[in-house]
Design a protein around this motif. Structure first.
Motif, short mmCIF file in Angstrom:
data_model
loop_
_atom_site.label_atom_id
_atom_site.label_comp_id
_atom_site.label_asym_id
_atom_site.label_seq_id
_atom_site.Cartn_x
_atom_site.Cartn_y
_atom_site.Cartn_z
N CYS A 475 38.32 25.81 54.09
CA CYS A 475 38.58 27.09 54.97
C CYS A 475 37.33 27.71 55.66
O CYS A 475 36.36 27.40 55.45
CB CYS A 475 39.39 28.33 54.11
SG CYS A 475 40.90 27.47 53.23
N GLY A 479 38.83 33.28 56.19
CA GLY A 479 40.09 32.91 55.04
C GLY A 479 39.50 32.63 53.86
O GLY A 479 39.96 33.11 52.80
N THR A 480 38.19 32.40 53.59
CA THR A 480 37.68 32.27 52.22
C THR A 480 37.38 33.37 51.71
O THR A 480 37.62 33.83 50.41
CB THR A 480 36.32 31.13 52.21
OG1 THR A 480 36.66 29.96 52.58
CG2 THR A 480 35.67 31.13 50.78
N CYS A 574 42.34 26.50 57.95
CA CYS A 574 42.22 26.20 56.66
C CYS A 574 42.93 24.94 56.28
O CYS A 574 44.28 24.72 57.03
CB CYS A 574 42.74 27.32 55.72
SG CYS A 574 42.36 27.39 54.04
#
Length: 604
Positions: A475, A479-480, A574
């Motif tokens: 990702c 997003g992470t 992602c």
């Protein structure tokens, strides 16, 4: 500003109001109480219209507004005369604080004007006794976080007065930077004015002693760019001065460099009239920024925070050096202004770009913090500066403890093209792995305007990993980070400055693909610290707490392994797939059911 800082500021204000400090020894025979002032009285005001010469203008009292603000009166007047004259130009930005006298007695400071276009040069005067009262506040640690003055949105169908705008005169600034500066200063009632610095010969030639009517500067930036707010001295008692008649920022107890100032010329327009001035010599420190004005001490030092900016691109490197005012709210603000100006001075202001940044923050009592980031786009680079300095914003806004900055540096590497790539695929060589074995992962990226390509890295399955099905994610940084915040929420409620530094150091740059091996298996965060393999008793205890806490909680799964793949692109997207780990099932671990019950509560 946090609610806690705001409350501390209010507490500081209350302490100041009930304090009995007598910093100013004003001779009452030279002052006129507001109750003695009547409509029709005439007097004079003093200010600088050119150079450093103090000149007079005429004042006619129109009335007194009792309790205009809580425990604050206002004297209304009409101002005329002077070299312009004022009936043609209106009140100038920079006249804030001009002392007003009737029969040789000081009544107050010119401070505010009608918010909408007046047909006559009307003005409000802040009574001198109120200014002295506020200047004599007890200084305390709580005062340093006083809530800033913010000029509200005006309803054009209503009539109200506003403080005379303070001109923030800047030199060494690119024209494109003026709009950014104006946007940053507008909430504080300041007007950005593009000017220049006074020559060294002029500074050495003029020996200006601050006195009532003198132009006074408050310096925010000095070095390869200079920025100072300019107003007028109202009153001086030995080494102490009062000025402005209204708040500059409303910062409470502050420590800003105080300078003498030189007025190059006055400029009158249909929209705004102002003094074009330059700071000359640093002569002291502004120590209070209150509702009725600012006050300071001649001869006192006000340390500033060094800022180094390096801009490189197209085979050239440019270095800039600044000193920035030291204040939790205004250090980040003016560092952004100076850095944005350095970028605009060096590089083009339109078209596609990719900018890699490296922010280094040095502390008086901790190891340096280094945060790298990358930005790409086709429009304004303003988000680059705002994003690069977000760690500094976090540090200055934290309620944990005051943080002393030693030096800040920002490196920016500029490429004249947009480098953006989307994650479109993830694959591994097999479906099953054992503890100690490497997972070779290949991530496919599709760059903007280019053909897809693959980046590779490996994860090692830790020894002792339990058997089960795991998710492998590839990702982007956003997003992470979002996933991690949802997985272990309490981990992002730091309990110490050291934990806050750790969170900032672990920030993932936008040019990174983050590989994460994840298992839906509960863990726990205690006092901001994640414990990935806690005993069953601790899991039971945390899960049974009836009320949620900000620092203790179960985690929604565990990160077994992770790796970071740096790229030359700002990455988005992602991808994920499932893998099987052939570990061993341990009966005495968290695979047992968590007991329900009240349990003991972990210290909050």
């Amino acid at each position: 500003m946090s609610r806690w800082k705001y409350l501390r500021g209010i507490i500081g204000l209350i302490i100041g109001c009930i304090g009995s400090a007598t910093a100013f020894g004003a001779d009452e025979s030279l002052l006129m109480p507001v109750d003695d002032i009547r409509p029709g009285m005439k007097g004079i005001g003093k200010t600088v219209f050119a150079g450093t010469t103090i000149e007079e203008f005429d004042v006619e009292i129109l009335g007194v507004l009792k309790n205009r603000t809580p425990h604050g009166d206002a004297i209304m007047a009409k101002v005329t005369g002077g070299p312009l004259p004022l009936e043609e130009s209106g009140v100038l930005a920079g006249m804030s604080g001009s002392p007003i006298y009737i029969d040789g007695k000081l009544i107050g400071a010119l401070a505010f004007i009608p918010a909408i276009f007046p047909k006559e040069p009307l003005a409000g005067i802040t009574p001198i006794h109120q200014m002295l009262r506020d200047a004599e506040h007890v200084q305390s640690v709580a005062d340093a976080s006083f809530a800033p003055f913010v000029e509200g949105v005006r309803d054009h169908e209503s009539f109200q007065f506003r403080p005379i705008r303070t001109p923030c005169v800047v030199s060494g600034v690119a024209p494109q930077s003026m709009a950014f500066l104006e946007e940053q200063l507008l909430p504080f009632g300041m007007t950005a004015v593009q000017g220049g610095s006074a020559s060294q010969a002029l500074i050495e030639e003029i020996n200006t002693e601050l006195q009532p009517g003198s132009a006074v500067g408050v310096q925010f930036i000095r070095g390869d760019m200079n920025a100072s707010g300019v107003g007028t001295v109202t009153f001086r008692d030995q080494d102490k001065i009062i000025a402005f008649g209204h708040p500059m920022f409303g910062g409470g107890t502050v420590n800003f460099p105080m300078t003498t100032a030189y007025v190059h010329l006055t400029i009158s327009t249909l929209i705004n009239s102002f003094k074009l001035a330059s700071s000359l010599e640093t002569v002291g420190a502004i120590t209070e920024d209150r509702l009725t004005g600012i006050s300071g001490i001649v001869g006192q030092e006000a340390p500033m925070v060094p800022l180094d900016v390096v801009v490189s691109g197209n085979g050239k490197t440019h270095h800039y050096a600044f000193e920035i005012v030291d204040h939790p709210l205004f250090t980040p603000l003016f560092m952004k202004v100076a850095s944005f100006n350095a970028l605009q001075t060096t590089e083009r202001s339109t078209g596609a770009f990719t900018i890699s940044t490296k922010l280094t923050i040095e502390f008086e009592d901790a190891q340096p913090l280094v945060v790298e980031e990358q930005f790409t786009g086709k429009s304004s680079p303003v988000p680059v500066i705002l994003g690069a300095f977000s760690p500094l914003d976090t540090l200055t806004e934290t309620p944990l403890s005051p943080i002393a900055f030693k030096r800040v540096s920002l490196e920016m590497n500029v490429t004249d093209q947009m480098r953006f790539a989307e994650i479109i695929g993830l694959r591994v060589g097999q479906d099953e792995f054992s503890p100690g074995e490497q997972i070779e992962a290949a991530v496919t990226l599709r760059p903007y305007g280019e053909k897809p390509f693959t980046v590779k890295d490996s994860l090692v399955v830790p020894e002792g990993t339990l058997q089960g099905r795991f998710q492998l994610f590839a990702c982007d940084a956003k997003g992470t980070s979002t996933f991690e915040a949802l997985r272990a929420q309490a981990k992002f409620h730091p309990q110490t400055v050291e934990q806050l530094h750790r969170i900032l150091r672990e920030k993932i740059s936008s040019n990174t693909v983050a590989l994460t091996l994840f298992q839906v298996r509960p863990g726990v965060v205690v006092q901001g610290q994640e414990l990935p393999s806690p005993p069953v008793s601790m899991l039971s205890m945390v899960s049974s707490i009836r009320r949620s806490t900000g620092k203790n909680s179960l985690t929604q799964g565990q990160i077994v392994a992770h790796a970071m793949i740096p790229t030359q692109y700002t990455v988005a997207g992602c991808a994920s797939l499932e893998v099987l780990i052939n570990g061993h099932l341990k009966k005495d671990t968290v695979e047992e059911p968590i007991a329900e019950g009240k349990g003991e509560e972990i210290d909050e």
